[in-house]
Design a protein around this motif. Structure first.
Motif, mmCIF file in Angstrom:
data_model
loop_
_atom_site.group_PDB
_atom_site.id
_atom_site.type_symbol
_atom_site.label_atom_id
_atom_site.label_comp_id
_atom_site.label_asym_id
_atom_site.label_seq_id
_atom_site.Cartn_x
_atom_site.Cartn_y
_atom_site.Cartn_z
ATOM 1 N N ILE A 172 -0.318 2.730 -4.805
ATOM 2 C CA ILE A 172 -1.522 3.548 -4.675
ATOM 3 C C ILE A 172 -1.577 4.706 -5.667
ATOM 4 O O ILE A 172 -2.639 5.076 -6.161
ATOM 5 C CB ILE A 172 -1.633 4.090 -3.235
ATOM 6 N N LEU A 232 -10.417 5.844 -2.987
ATOM 7 C CA LEU A 232 -10.062 4.986 -1.860
ATOM 8 C C LEU A 232 -11.294 4.311 -1.262
ATOM 9 O O LEU A 232 -11.218 3.165 -0.799
ATOM 10 C CB LEU A 232 -9.328 5.793 -0.789
ATOM 11 N N MET A 280 -2.795 4.467 4.350
ATOM 12 C CA MET A 280 -3.533 3.481 3.566
ATOM 13 C C MET A 280 -3.833 2.235 4.402
ATOM 14 O O MET A 280 -4.927 1.673 4.327
ATOM 15 C CB MET A 280 -2.747 3.091 2.312
ATOM 16 N N LEU A 302 0.832 -1.205 0.000
ATOM 17 C CA LEU A 302 0.000 0.000 0.000
ATOM 18 C C LEU A 302 0.864 1.252 0.000
ATOM 19 O O LEU A 302 0.487 2.283 0.546
ATOM 20 C CB LEU A 302 -0.930 -0.009 1.224
#
Length: 437
Positions: A223, A255, A410, A218
């Motif tokens: 991302i 997200l 994240m 992450l």
């Protein structure tokens, strides 16, 4: 660049693609003393009498990859045969551990002679005063640097000097398993973000014990493509603020969709104990993944019967935007500068670049790119196409720290039910404080 670049007779179509992509990137032990005597070069890089040395080379080639096998079984033996008296001790670390190892080593005075560096680390380690300025130390630097594409060379420049040489360039594309897609009644890879999320549910229903998509981590590398392709970002264009960017509605929206897919069991791969993503894609655990050209070499080596398919990364509001990657190679050694320089030149030579290209690394050496055997590697083509729209991570010394904040944020978003907007607001505030120092 002010220096004249020696380009040779390179295919105009290939170089145009690569230059467009990599220019976007302008603006992933031991003490190194070995058991030999001092360097054979002086402070100006002039070679003295041949003397023995053992160089320590830290790198992040995966221990399960063809790249490390090529390094240990082909490249290092050839270098040592061509340079009697110089030995190379190669030490592998996972990407994130290597970064921490160099950070700690810089404080403790325990650094390698040479290291493979993610392009985003060069400004940080230069700012810490750890890297040798190659153009100041070695008289043949201009001649050597003329062997490479200009864009990758620029990733090794900080201010007015060069602190590394380019080693490879890359990006990621979408890999998809045709058999798993067929079971789900799908015939094509998702071209858009909406099609991607729609496909995830169908893939999960057809393969309950697997996942529609595998994501191994992450961090920004993982991302940022989702953010960039859907109108979001982490920092302002001037790299001086996260507020209004990382915590913008566009970031929260994409997200939210990714977290919902995770909660529904449609994507996985980043938790401890999850099946490794590349292996999982080959054995039917993950129907899709985003990876680089090295995945093909791994399939050929470990899963020769598996046939994958590739497509551009799913495009959103701002198109299909992947992250620009690549590696540089830099010198930390103060004792074995000249020997280290010889190894750096070898690793970026036509021979070494061609051998690593066969293992899945897109070369930056002009002669290696032009080589007929390398140009026949068909799986490079989709990556060269994706490179046209790839973006570099912010080329600032603070990026590794920002990346850690991003990764922690994240993890908090995906692993808990905390409010996404509140987490992004807090992260943006932390990053702004870091940039203000």
């Amino acid at each position: 660049m002010n220096m004249k670049m020696k380009r040779g007779r390179l295919s105009s179509s290939i170089i145009a693609i690569l230059l467009i992509a990599v220019l976007a990137g302008c603006g992933n032990g031991g003490s190194g003393e070995g058991n030999g005597t001092a360097s054979g070069g002086n402070e100006n890089g002039e070679a003295g009498a041949p003397k023995s040395a053992t160089l320590t080379f830290w790198h992040h080639y995966s221990t399960a990859s063809p790249e490390e096998k090529t390094l240990n079984e082909v490249l290092i033996p050839k270098f040592e045969a061509e340079h009697p008296g110089i030995k190379v001790n190669a030490v592998a670390f996972p990407w994130d551990q290597l970064h921490k190892k160099i950070q700690i080593g810089g404080s403790a005075g325990e650094l390698p002679d040479v290291a493979r560096l993610d392009i985003i680390w060069v400004p940080e380690f230069q700012d810490a005063g750890l890297l040798v300025p190659l153009d100041e130390q070695f008289a043949d630097f201009d001649e050597v640097v003329g062997q490479f594409l200009e864009g990758p060379v620029s990733t090794a420049k900080v201010g007015d000097h060069y602190y590394a040489l380019p080693l490879n360039t890359n990006t990621k594309v979408l890999f998809w398993n045709k058999d798993l897609f067929a079971k789900a009644g799908l015939t094509e890879a998702p071209a858009t973000t909406d099609q991607f999320f729609s496909a995830l549910g169908k893939l999960k229903a057809a393969n309950p014990d697997g996942w529609g998509y595998g994501e191994p981590a992450l961090q920004g590398w993982n991302i940022l493509p989702w953010l960039w392709s859907n109108g979001a970002d982490v920092l302002s264009p001037q790299y001086d603020s996260a507020t209004g960017y990382l915590n913008a509605p566009e970031t929260a929206n994409i997200l939210k969709r990714l977290r919902e897919a995770y909660k529904q069991g449609e994507l996985a791969g980043f938790e401890q104990g999850n099946v490794p993503v590349t292996e999982g894609h080959a054995n039917g655990t993950y129907a899709m993944m985003a990876e680089g050209p090295w995945a093909f070499a791994q399939f050929q080596s470990q899963f020769p019967d598996f046939q994958t398919a590739v497509a551009p990364f799913p495009g959103g509001e701002t198109g299909s935007v992947q992250v620009l990657g690549g590696g540089d190679i830099g010198i930390f050694s103060q004792k074995h500068k000249q020997e280290s320089w010889e190894f750096v030149k070898f690793m970026t030579s036509e021979f070494a670049q061609k051998e690593m290209a066969k293992a899945g690394q897109i070369p930056v050496n002009l002669q290696a790119i032009e080589d007929e055997e390398i140009r026949k590697i068909e799986y490079f083509a989709p990556f060269l196409e994706q490179l046209k729209t790839a973006k570099a991570r912010p080329p600032i010394p603070e990026w590794p720290q920002i990346d850690r904040i991003l990764s922690d944020t994240m993890s908090s978003i995906f692993m808990t039910d905390r409010d996404i907007q509140a987490e992004l607001d807090a992260a943006a505030k932390s990053i702004d404080a870091l940039l203000a120092k």
